[in-house]
Enzyme design. Sequence first.
Site, PDB file in Angstrom:
ATOM      1  N   GLU A 211       0.845  -1.202   0.000  1.00 42.71           N
ATOM      2  CA  GLU A 211       0.000   0.000   0.000  1.00 42.71           C
ATOM      3  C   GLU A 211       0.879   1.250   0.000  1.00 42.71           C
ATOM      4  OE1 GLU A 211      -4.098  -1.049   2.369  1.00 42.71           O
ATOM      5  OE2 GLU A 211      -2.452  -0.235   3.550  1.00 42.71           O
ATOM      6  N   CYS A 212       0.585   2.184  -0.872  1.00 41.80           N
ATOM      7  CA  CYS A 212       1.225   3.500  -0.905  1.00 41.80           C
ATOM      8  C   CYS A 212       2.749   3.345  -0.906  1.00 41.80           C
ATOM      9  CB  CYS A 212       0.729   4.357   0.254  1.00 41.80           C
ATOM     10  SG  CYS A 212       1.002   6.128  -0.009  1.00 41.80           S
ATOM     11  N   GLY A 213       3.429   3.642   0.210  1.00 50.09           N
ATOM     12  CA  GLY A 213       4.873   3.478   0.241  1.00 50.09           C
ATOM     13  C   GLY A 213       5.301   2.068  -0.073  1.00 50.09           C
TER      14      GLY A 213
ATOM     15  N   THR B  33      -1.018  -0.900  -4.673  1.00 53.72           N
ATOM     16  CA  THR B  33      -1.837   0.261  -5.003  1.00 53.72           C
ATOM     17  C   THR B  33      -1.443   1.426  -4.112  1.00 53.72           C
ATOM     18  OG1 THR B  33      -4.105   1.117  -5.008  1.00 53.72           O
ATOM     19  CG2 THR B  33      -3.586  -0.544  -3.367  1.00 53.72           C
TER      20      THR B  33
END
Length: 437
Positions: A328-330, A429
Amino acid sequence: MTARGLIIGAPRSGSGKTSVTIGILRALSRRGLAMRGAKSGPDYIDPGFHAAATGVPGVNLDSWAMPPALLNGLAAKAADGADCVVVESAMGLFDGIPGEKGRSGSAADLARLYGLPVILVLDVSGQSQTAAALAKGFATYDPGVRIAGVILNRLGSERHKRLAGDAIEALGIPVVGAILRDPSLTLPERHLGLVQAAEHADLMAHLDRLADMAERSLDLDRILSLAVPFAPPVTDMSAALPPPGQRIALASDAAFTFLYPHVAQHWRTAGAEIVPFSPLADEAPRDDCDVCWLPGGYPELHAGRLAAAEKFRAGMHGFAAKRAVHGECGGFMVLGEVLQDAGGENHRMLGLLGHSTSFAERKMNLGYRRASLLADCALGRLGSEIRGHEFHYARMTDAGADEKFADLADGEGRELGAFGGRRGYVTGTFFHAIARG
């Protein structure tokens, strides 16, 4: 024992809500009360400060991302065993998104739903009697939201306190605190908000300074008296994100920190084991785990160390050849080919997905997301709807050629297109999952 509850709100971000909330939580905990902090909306940093101040986990209560049953279930768990639950508003008290009634994501939704009174924190720097106009506007804006008291913040003098406070009290709204300007009370920030609680070397000393401020500047007994019984209905947690596996390898260090407390709590309650490992210490996920989760965080601040972590790289490639990996993200950025840091230097990432990202030219991406999954994965089955939130400054410099992870829409239902990536057992994502839709 029935808990009591109240909300700390403000007209906007930066008014001092977090410092006031932490000060109240810490001061009353020091008195021996069982305090519990909660945060409206999707902010994942402030619950860490609430936990440090009280000694018990914080929780997010998000009226948009969480279906009503899950919201009630988490609120009931927060109230269980507590003397008082203090809910800190995100942004301004009424700030949310248009849409279904009671599901805007604002703290005002929680005030209406649970009948919780609001203590309004007003930053009165640069004004005096005008603060009364703000207080009156808040008091009359929504009859379902009760402003029970006001805390004046960043006062310049006793005269300043008298001018602003007398004007507000003339409206019949009690002033329950007055805080003089003090830069030492400010919490340090970076691009995603406050520097996280775990990163403060002198965290407890700072929390105690805020508690001392609360004892000195707030009428804590009166604030407690304004709290009302808080007993949300105990409901099922079926909308919580299910554990993605029985034994979850969780990246956990200064580069990987953003996992919602309620997500980890539910995984454990459902019987899963969370096995942390540190990529920055060049650790790989344990081989006896059946899924690996790379949460968000600040990989852009540690990109060089991550690029040099060869045991981490080899272990992730071996793991992903047989078992599910999600970022997720990072975490999604680290799964890609290249991460460009703020100075423009490129760093080789894991290459388990084909995209590349950059932090050199920052662009804020912020908002709620609805995701319809395009394949079975760690988050759920094909077609499942997941609600979450996106908040990052990185941009995609190369989208790669992988299959897309999910069709996305924003919080108001506007279609955004297909985003994220999936390749073999690997998915990723930019958005943080909060609950099933």
